[in-house]
Write an enzyme that holds these catalytic residues in place. Structure first.
Site, mmCIF file in Angstrom:
data_model
loop_
_atom_site.group_PDB
_atom_site.id
_atom_site.type_symbol
_atom_site.label_atom_id
_atom_site.label_comp_id
_atom_site.label_asym_id
_atom_site.label_seq_id
_atom_site.Cartn_x
_atom_site.Cartn_y
_atom_site.Cartn_z
ATOM 1 N N HIS A 1 29.438 43.814 56.558
ATOM 2 C CA HIS A 1 29.056 42.816 55.543
ATOM 3 C C HIS A 1 28.061 41.784 56.092
ATOM 4 C CE1 HIS A 1 32.241 44.587 53.219
ATOM 5 N NE2 HIS A 1 33.171 44.152 54.026
ATOM 6 N N LYS B 1 43.416 46.112 57.327
ATOM 7 C CA LYS B 1 44.083 44.998 56.632
ATOM 8 C C LYS B 1 45.142 45.475 55.642
ATOM 9 C CE LYS B 1 40.172 43.366 54.974
ATOM 10 N NZ LYS B 1 39.191 44.197 55.695
ATOM 11 N N ASN C 1 43.960 40.612 48.541
ATOM 12 C CA ASN C 1 42.941 41.626 48.303
ATOM 13 C C ASN C 1 43.546 42.926 47.783
ATOM 14 O OD1 ASN C 1 40.140 41.703 48.403
ATOM 15 N ND2 ASN C 1 40.088 42.853 50.304
#
Length: 468
Positions: free
Chosen positions: A193, A123, A146
């Site tokens: 996650h 990302k 982010n």
């Protein structure tokens, strides 16, 4: 529909990098803000004092109880949906937003559109490549979300942008129900996650939220069918197109690679017959396969925004990757030493191992519930040797014994930070001229190091000592 903040009771869940600016922005909009935070350590107390000086109420050590009168919760992205605070909010009919949702709601009517990127890996690199391409096209932009500039700062600050390159995690997307990007990409999907999301299906669904309401292009990875499935399931605006990227020759409505050239068969006239050259593979730094895929995804989003081909080339040439992402440290006695400490899961490490032909692999750390059989089986033919460090190294050692029993393995029991120097010395002993010693741990770093940056720095320092 605009949300009126004046006089509203808003609870901000969590201090830190998102909570503090969110509390300040909401307070400035006239909301009656209460911040709740689980911890009460020195940093939290300092942040609380800063907010209390502005007249904001802060409750430390209790992040589970819903304050009386709460009409909206704005949460830090990492707070799990299963927390009692959110259960209580659901029972009371109180909406929960993340900082990304808040930023989206606070945009001005004429504000810059968002080109958004998510995925298990790649990302940050892709968003930085995208920002570099957009700047090469003369557009006012920033890498936000982010990374880089805070999204709240980007949408409420004085600086004007033409377009924003936005990195979004699965956590952030979970709490951003009304986000609608101009165009978006899901780079890849691999288990990660899952303790937060509860299942792979829930994790994928949160990633897929990035496509909802896209106006121009939903960019997916041809090699990762799950990303294309998310496009198929998305509710997009009329006329929005599915655009694939591939390391192979592209079909119509795809970007890909032909004879060392990145080409576009999506944003050209008569895409069934024509292709536009964008850049050479050698313009991508580093030109590892997974990084070429990142470049194609960035190019697809830029082209969806109307960026000319020359800007794609110039932006990729100008881009310099962050540290610890498949970074060449040095050559010593004909052996290349490469730092990919950012490869903290098996999916990222698989991509890293695929970039080199003959590897002495330094791996290990905190496995976070991962298994390593598939990773080792896929890379076995490339491994010259392996040096294992960290708390969960036995899991990798056992996978090597099952799938690459002929590969020599050095198992380092010491778990102090000095183990990295010994690991590099052992890797040097196993390596031959032409090999690559690759730090791609496939694990988190916190058993031995503060973070992956410190781990990568320790590797680079150890390599420099070899060279000296």
């Amino acid at each position: 529909m605009p949300f009126e903040f004046q006089g509203k009771h808003v609870t901000v869940a969590g201090l830190g990098v998102s909570g503090v600016p969110a509390a300040k922005v909401l307070h400035g909009l006239g909301a009656r803000v209460t911040v709740v935070n689980d911890g009460a350590d020195k940093r939290a107390r300092a942040q609380a004092a800063e907010l209390e000086a502005l007249g904001i109420t802060v409750r430390l050590g209790d992040g589970d109880t819903l304050p009386d009168g709460t009409e909206l919760i704005v949460t830090a992205p990492g707070w799990k949906p299963t927390k009692p605070l959110f259960t209580a909010a659901g029972q009371a009919g109180v909406p929960v937003w993340g900082d990304v949702e808040l930023a989206w709601r606070l945009r001005r009517p004429d504000s810059a559109p968002w080109l958004a990127v998510t995925g298990t890996n790649g990302k940050t690199t892709t968003v930085q490549m995208l920002a570099s391409i957009l700047k090469a096209a003369g557009l006012r932009t920033a890498a936000v979300g982010n990374i880089g500039v805070s999204l709240l700062d980007a949408v409420t600050g004085d600086e004007e942008y033409d377009v924003l390159a936005v990195e979004l995690s699965s956590y952030q997307l979970h709490w951003a129900p009304s986000l609608r990007a101009h165009s978006a990409a899901v780079l890849n999907l691999a288990p990660d996650h899952l303790d937060w999301h509860g299942s792979m299906e829930a994790y994928a669904a949160d990633k897929g939220r990035i496509y909802e309401g896209n106006r121009v292009a939903c960019v997916y990875n041809v090699a990762d069918k799950a990303t294309e499935d998310l496009v198929r399931e998305a509710d997009v605006e009329e006329g929005c197109r599915a655009i694939g990227f591939t390391l192979g020759s592209p079909a119509p409505s795809q970007l890909g690679v032909v004879d060392g050239i990145l080409v576009d068969r999506a944003f050209v006239e008569n895409r069934h017959k024509n292709a536009q050259e964008l850049a050479e593979v050698s313009d991508v730094n580093p030109p590892a396969p997974h990084n070429i895929a990142n470049a194609l995804a960035a190019a697809a989003l830029a082209r969806a925004f109307g960026v000319p081909a020359a800007a794609v080339r110039d932006g990729l040439r100008a881009f310099t990757p962050d540290a610890h992402r498949i970074a060449h440290v040095a050559d010593v006695d004909g052996v290349a030493y490469v730092d990919d400490s950012k490869a903290t899961n098996t999916h990222a490490t698989e991509a890293s191992l695929a970039a080199y032909e003959s590897i002495v692999w330094i791996a290990g750390g905190l496995a976070k519930g991962a298994t390593f059989d598939e990773l080792v089986a896929g890379a076995a033919k490339r491994l010259r040797g392996a040096v294992l460090i960290g708390a969960d190294r036995a899991l990798i050692r056992e996978a090597l014994a099952r799938h690459a029993p002929e590969v020599p393995v050095v198992d380092l029991e010491r778990t102090d930070t000095g183990a990295m120097l010994q690991a590099v010395q052992e890797a040097r002993r196993l390596a031959r001229p032409g090999d690559t010693v690759l730090l791609a741990p496939a694990c988190a770093s916190m058993d031995m190091f503060t973070n992956y940056n410190q781990r990568g720095d320790a590797f680079a320092q150890a390599v420099r000592e070899l060279g000296a």
